[in-house]
Motif scaffolding. Structure first.
Motif, PDB file in Angstrom:
ATOM      1  N   ALA A 165       4.451   0.116   0.343  1.00  0.00           N
ATOM      2  CA  ALA A 165       4.010  -0.912  -0.631  1.00  0.00           C
ATOM      3  C   ALA A 165       3.296   0.655  -1.187  1.00  0.00           C
ATOM      4  O   ALA A 165       3.330  -0.374  -2.759  1.00  0.00           O
ATOM      5  N   ALA A 166       3.783   1.424  -1.260  1.00  0.00           N
ATOM      6  CA  ALA A 166       2.911   2.310  -2.204  1.00  0.00           C
ATOM      7  C   ALA A 166       3.906   2.603  -3.212  1.00  0.00           C
ATOM      8  O   ALA A 166       3.780   3.316  -4.448  1.00  0.00           O
ATOM      9  N   TRP A 167       5.000   3.393  -2.499  1.00  0.00           N
ATOM     10  CA  TRP A 167       6.455   3.367  -3.535  1.00  0.00           C
ATOM     11  C   TRP A 167       7.398   2.058  -3.759  1.00  0.00           C
ATOM     12  O   TRP A 167       7.556   2.251  -4.733  1.00  0.00           O
ATOM     13  N   TYR A 168       7.048   0.918  -3.522  1.00  0.00           N
ATOM     14  CA  TYR A 168       7.253   0.326  -4.074  1.00  0.00           C
ATOM     15  C   TYR A 168       6.452  -1.192  -4.274  1.00  0.00           C
ATOM     16  O   TYR A 168       7.021  -2.283  -2.754  1.00  0.00           O
ATOM     17  N   PRO A 169       5.722  -1.408  -4.891  1.00  0.00           N
ATOM     18  CA  PRO A 169       5.109  -2.560  -4.703  1.00  0.00           C
ATOM     19  C   PRO A 169       5.427  -3.486  -5.519  1.00  0.00           C
ATOM     20  O   PRO A 169       5.504  -4.739  -4.735  1.00  0.00           O
ATOM     21  N   ASP A 170       6.661  -4.071  -6.045  1.00  0.00           N
ATOM     22  CA  ASP A 170       7.057  -4.880  -6.265  1.00  0.00           C
ATOM     23  C   ASP A 170       7.978  -5.367  -4.913  1.00  0.00           C
ATOM     24  O   ASP A 170       7.795  -6.941  -5.181  1.00  0.00           O
ATOM     25  N   ALA A 171       8.565  -5.058  -4.523  1.00  0.00           N
ATOM     26  CA  ALA A 171       9.595  -5.488  -2.931  1.00  0.00           C
ATOM     27  C   ALA A 171       7.786  -5.629  -2.241  1.00  0.00           C
ATOM     28  O   ALA A 171       7.829  -6.745  -1.582  1.00  0.00           O
ATOM     29  N   TRP A 172       7.245  -5.196  -1.967  1.00  0.00           N
ATOM     30  CA  TRP A 172       5.845  -5.408  -0.897  1.00  0.00           C
ATOM     31  C   TRP A 172       5.283  -6.516  -1.430  1.00  0.00           C
ATOM     32  O   TRP A 172       5.132  -7.442  -0.698  1.00  0.00           O
ATOM     33  N   ARG A 173       5.089  -7.164  -3.321  1.00  0.00           N
ATOM     34  CA  ARG A 173       4.298  -8.251  -3.586  1.00  0.00           C
ATOM     35  C   ARG A 173       4.988  -9.184  -2.486  1.00  0.00           C
ATOM     36  O   ARG A 173       4.487 -10.804  -1.694  1.00  0.00           O
ATOM     37  N   ASP A 174       6.283  -9.528  -2.611  1.00  0.00           N
ATOM     38  CA  ASP A 174       6.916 -10.919  -1.829  1.00  0.00           C
ATOM     39  C   ASP A 174       7.606  -9.676  -0.046  1.00  0.00           C
ATOM     40  O   ASP A 174       8.930 -10.154   0.206  1.00  0.00           O
ATOM     41  N   PHE A 175       6.905  -8.998   0.707  1.00  0.00           N
ATOM     42  CA  PHE A 175       7.547  -9.029   1.797  1.00  0.00           C
ATOM     43  C   PHE A 175       7.304  -9.831   2.898  1.00  0.00           C
ATOM     44  O   PHE A 175       5.912  -9.990   2.702  1.00  0.00           O
ATOM     45  N   ALA A 176       7.802 -10.582   3.720  1.00  0.00           N
ATOM     46  CA  ALA A 176       7.502 -11.032   4.608  1.00  0.00           C
ATOM     47  C   ALA A 176       7.812 -10.129   6.264  1.00  0.00           C
ATOM     48  O   ALA A 176       8.706  -9.852   6.581  1.00  0.00           O
ATOM     49  N   GLU A 177       6.763 -10.672   7.035  1.00  0.00           N
ATOM     50  CA  GLU A 177       6.434 -10.000   8.279  1.00  0.00           C
ATOM     51  C   GLU A 177       6.764 -11.136   9.196  1.00  0.00           C
ATOM     52  O   GLU A 177       6.051 -12.236   9.579  1.00  0.00           O
TER      53      GLU A 177
END
Length: 109
Positions: free
Chosen positions: A73-85
């Motif tokens: 979330a801190a280093w890659y906010p674009d990846a975190w935006r559409d992260f799915a767990e």
């Protein structure tokens, strides 16, 4: 994880997703020093809206994963935006399904 991979392969064959990647790596470094890396399960682009989705199928959530999730979330906010767990217990419910933006992202990193 294998079941979800088979679902994603079918979605890619049907043109719903593009550029399916297994085990994408996210490296965490500070001042040129490599700290660690996070290997997600999958990354792909949604054909309809060009969103990049990073997915992780989890059976059990342990501390190292929680820490790397925060770092993502801190280093890659674009990846975190559409992260799915996606809980491994619910994989069968995800056949031919792409998460909506933020739908399966944990409430907190």
């Amino acid at each position: 994880e294998f079941d979800r991979y088979m679902q994603l392969e079918a979605m890619q064959s049907n043109g719903l997703i593009l550029h399916l990647e297994r085990q994408p790596q996210f490296r965490f470094a500070h001042n040129g020093i490599q700290i660690c890396r996070y290997d997600a399960d999958f990354q792909y682009m949604v054909a309809a809206d060009s969103r990049r989705v990073v997915e992780d199928v989890k059976g059990q959530i342990l501390y190292p994963y929680k820490l790397k999730r925060k770092m993502l979330a801190a280093w890659y906010p674009d990846a975190w935006r559409d992260f799915a767990e996606i809980p491994s217990s619910k994989i069968k419910q995800w056949i031919m399904r792409i998460p909506e933006p933020g739908e399966m992202r944990p409430k907190k990193p």
